[in-house]
Scaffold this motif. Sequence first.
Motif, PDB file in Angstrom:
ATOM      1  N   PRO A 103       0.810  -1.228   0.000  1.00 48.61           N
ATOM      2  CA  PRO A 103       0.000   0.000   0.000  1.00 48.61           C
ATOM      3  C   PRO A 103       0.840   1.273   0.000  1.00 48.61           C
ATOM      4  N   ILE A 104       1.985   1.230   0.683  1.00 49.83           N
ATOM      5  CA  ILE A 104       2.868   2.396   0.687  1.00 49.83           C
ATOM      6  C   ILE A 104       3.490   2.578  -0.686  1.00 49.83           C
ATOM      7  N   ILE A 105       3.922   1.488  -1.303  1.00 52.59           N
ATOM      8  CA  ILE A 105       4.514   1.553  -2.632  1.00 52.59           C
ATOM      9  C   ILE A 105       3.521   2.145  -3.620  1.00 52.59           C
ATOM     10  N   GLN A 106       2.241   1.801  -3.466  1.00 58.36           N
ATOM     11  CA  GLN A 106       1.221   2.317  -4.368  1.00 58.36           C
ATOM     12  C   GLN A 106       1.117   3.836  -4.293  1.00 58.36           C
ATOM     13  N   GLU A 107       1.429   4.412  -3.135  1.00 58.45           N
ATOM     14  CA  GLU A 107       1.390   5.869  -3.002  1.00 58.45           C
ATOM     15  C   GLU A 107       2.388   6.537  -3.947  1.00 58.45           C
ATOM     16  N   LEU A 108       3.460   5.828  -4.256  1.00 59.71           N
ATOM     17  CA  LEU A 108       4.488   6.392  -5.126  1.00 59.71           C
ATOM     18  C   LEU A 108       4.017   6.518  -6.561  1.00 59.71           C
ATOM     19  N   HIS A 109       2.996   5.763  -6.920  1.00 55.80           N
ATOM     20  CA  HIS A 109       2.518   5.785  -8.299  1.00 55.80           C
ATOM     21  C   HIS A 109       1.690   7.034  -8.609  1.00 55.80           C
ATOM     22  N   LYS A 110       1.388   7.806  -7.580  1.00 56.25           N
ATOM     23  CA  LYS A 110       0.602   9.009  -7.799  1.00 56.25           C
ATOM     24  C   LYS A 110       1.498  10.118  -8.363  1.00 56.25           C
ATOM     25  N   PRO A 111       0.982  10.925  -9.294  1.00 57.01           N
ATOM     26  CA  PRO A 111       1.776  11.971  -9.950  1.00 57.01           C
ATOM     27  C   PRO A 111       2.513  12.881  -8.973  1.00 57.01           C
ATOM     28  N   ALA A 112       1.881  13.201  -7.842  1.00 59.98           N
ATOM     29  CA  ALA A 112       2.497  14.132  -6.890  1.00 59.98           C
ATOM     30  C   ALA A 112       3.778  13.573  -6.280  1.00 59.98           C
ATOM     31  N   ASN A 113       3.934  12.249  -6.331  1.00 53.28           N
ATOM     32  CA  ASN A 113       5.107  11.609  -5.724  1.00 53.28           C
ATOM     33  C   ASN A 113       6.089  11.087  -6.769  1.00 53.28           C
ATOM     34  N   ALA A 114       6.013  11.633  -7.979  1.00 49.01           N
ATOM     35  CA  ALA A 114       6.825  11.130  -9.089  1.00 49.01           C
ATOM     36  C   ALA A 114       8.329  11.174  -8.796  1.00 49.01           C
ATOM     37  N   LEU A 115       8.813  12.283  -8.256  1.00 46.77           N
ATOM     38  CA  LEU A 115      10.242  12.410  -7.986  1.00 46.77           C
ATOM     39  C   LEU A 115      10.688  11.438  -6.901  1.00 46.77           C
ATOM     40  N   LEU A 116       9.842  11.269  -5.886  1.00 45.11           N
ATOM     41  CA  LEU A 116      10.167  10.336  -4.812  1.00 45.11           C
ATOM     42  C   LEU A 116      10.151   8.906  -5.330  1.00 45.11           C
ATOM     43  N   HIS A 117       9.223   8.628  -6.256  1.00 44.66           N
ATOM     44  CA  HIS A 117       9.140   7.311  -6.883  1.00 44.66           C
ATOM     45  C   HIS A 117      10.434   7.023  -7.629  1.00 44.66           C
ATOM     46  N   GLN A 118      10.886   7.982  -8.394  1.00 42.56           N
ATOM     47  CA  GLN A 118      12.122   7.817  -9.158  1.00 42.56           C
ATOM     48  C   GLN A 118      13.304   7.577  -8.218  1.00 42.56           C
ATOM     49  N   LYS A 119      13.336   8.306  -7.120  1.00 45.04           N
ATOM     50  CA  LYS A 119      14.420   8.146  -6.152  1.00 45.04           C
ATOM     51  C   LYS A 119      14.392   6.749  -5.540  1.00 45.04           C
ATOM     52  N   SER A 120      13.192   6.258  -5.223  1.00 46.59           N
ATOM     53  CA  SER A 120      13.054   4.932  -4.630  1.00 46.59           C
ATOM     54  C   SER A 120      13.540   3.851  -5.581  1.00 46.59           C
ATOM     55  N   ILE A 121      13.170   3.971  -6.856  1.00 50.39           N
ATOM     56  CA  ILE A 121      13.603   3.003  -7.860  1.00 50.39           C
ATOM     57  C   ILE A 121      15.127   3.022  -7.994  1.00 50.39           C
ATOM     58  N   THR A 122      15.693   4.220  -8.037  1.00 53.51           N
ATOM     59  CA  THR A 122      17.143   4.372  -8.168  1.00 53.51           C
ATOM     60  C   THR A 122      17.869   3.725  -6.992  1.00 53.51           C
ATOM     61  N   GLN A 123      17.372   3.974  -5.775  1.00 52.33           N
ATOM     62  CA  GLN A 123      18.000   3.403  -4.585  1.00 52.33           C
ATOM     63  C   GLN A 123      17.962   1.877  -4.614  1.00 52.33           C
ATOM     64  N   THR A 124      16.814   1.339  -4.986  1.00 55.78           N
ATOM     65  CA  THR A 124      16.665  -0.114  -5.020  1.00 55.78           C
ATOM     66  C   THR A 124      17.615  -0.741  -6.026  1.00 55.78           C
ATOM     67  N   GLY A 161      12.308  -3.367 -16.306  1.00 54.75           N
ATOM     68  CA  GLY A 161      11.194  -3.985 -15.606  1.00 54.75           C
ATOM     69  C   GLY A 161      10.415  -2.997 -14.766  1.00 54.75           C
ATOM     70  N   GLN A 162      11.126  -2.123 -14.074  1.00 51.46           N
ATOM     71  CA  GLN A 162      10.472  -1.103 -13.248  1.00 51.46           C
ATOM     72  C   GLN A 162       9.613  -0.189 -14.107  1.00 51.46           C
ATOM     73  N   PHE A 163      10.084   0.123 -15.282  1.00 50.22           N
ATOM     74  CA  PHE A 163       9.379   1.063 -16.167  1.00 50.22           C
ATOM     75  C   PHE A 163       8.179   0.407 -16.840  1.00 50.22           C
ATOM     76  N   ILE A 164       8.385  -0.733 -17.465  1.00 46.48           N
ATOM     77  CA  ILE A 164       7.331  -1.334 -18.286  1.00 46.48           C
ATOM     78  C   ILE A 164       6.174  -1.863 -17.453  1.00 46.48           C
ATOM     79  N   PHE A 165       6.433  -2.214 -16.174  1.00 51.12           N
ATOM     80  CA  PHE A 165       5.362  -2.741 -15.333  1.00 51.12           C
ATOM     81  C   PHE A 165       4.844  -1.711 -14.323  1.00 51.12           C
ATOM     82  N   ASP A 166       5.143  -0.445 -14.573  1.00 58.18           N
ATOM     83  CA  ASP A 166       4.644   0.633 -13.710  1.00 58.18           C
ATOM     84  C   ASP A 166       3.171   0.887 -14.047  1.00 58.18           C
ATOM     85  N   GLU A 167       2.284   0.522 -13.150  1.00 54.64           N
ATOM     86  CA  GLU A 167       0.849   0.642 -13.398  1.00 54.64           C
ATOM     87  C   GLU A 167       0.384   2.085 -13.514  1.00 54.64           C
TER      88      GLU A 167
END
Length: 209
Positions: A103-124, A161-167
């Motif tokens: 559920p927390i990960i899903q919050e990253l998919h919202k437009p307002a959290n785009a930069l944080l989403h990108q940062k999370s993917i990069t860190q992982t 994989g992170q990009f193509i399966f981003d809902e």
Amino acid sequence: MKNTERSSGTKNLILDTAARLFMEKGYEQTSVNDILKFSSIARGSLYYHYKSKEDVLDGVLGRITEQITVQAKAIADDSELTADEKMMRIISSINLSESPNEPIIQELHKPANALLHQKSITQTIQTVAPLIAGVVRQGVSEGIYHTEYPLETIEILLVAGQFIFDEAMFERTAEETAARMAAFINIVEAALGAERGSFGFWGGIDSGK
């Protein structure tokens, strides 16, 4: 109690409370006052550690990334496992869609959290890719993988994989997603020089058919 221990305890309490509220109410519906109320932390203490609610979310995600890395490293370092076994277990351990933190990960998919989403993917990717690359090198020595670029290949595959399966970016039916997963598995096997169908465990799809 030492100051460092007290500080660490306060941060964990803030993150534990925030994570629970983000999952129960959603990130946008959770306020800093909510975090203060349910953690019984003074406002000054919270802002000493985190500058904003977004910074708290960043901390929650950082902890999730650390947990994933610790699990993956434990698997990668297990000398009793073959490369195939390690790969299967690591992929399963980093499958966030089946994680209690989903559920927390899903919050990253919202437009307002785009930069944080990108940062999370990069860190992982930066933390997990070297571990998986080590497994690939083991697989090369075992003769089941064939690639001259273990780390680079894994980085490219993880990013793709992170990009193509981003809902949040692509709306697809279950059938369309399954077709792309089958194609992706085929690409993974080809990129690693693995036997066709050897990654069929991923998503329950037999790419060899």
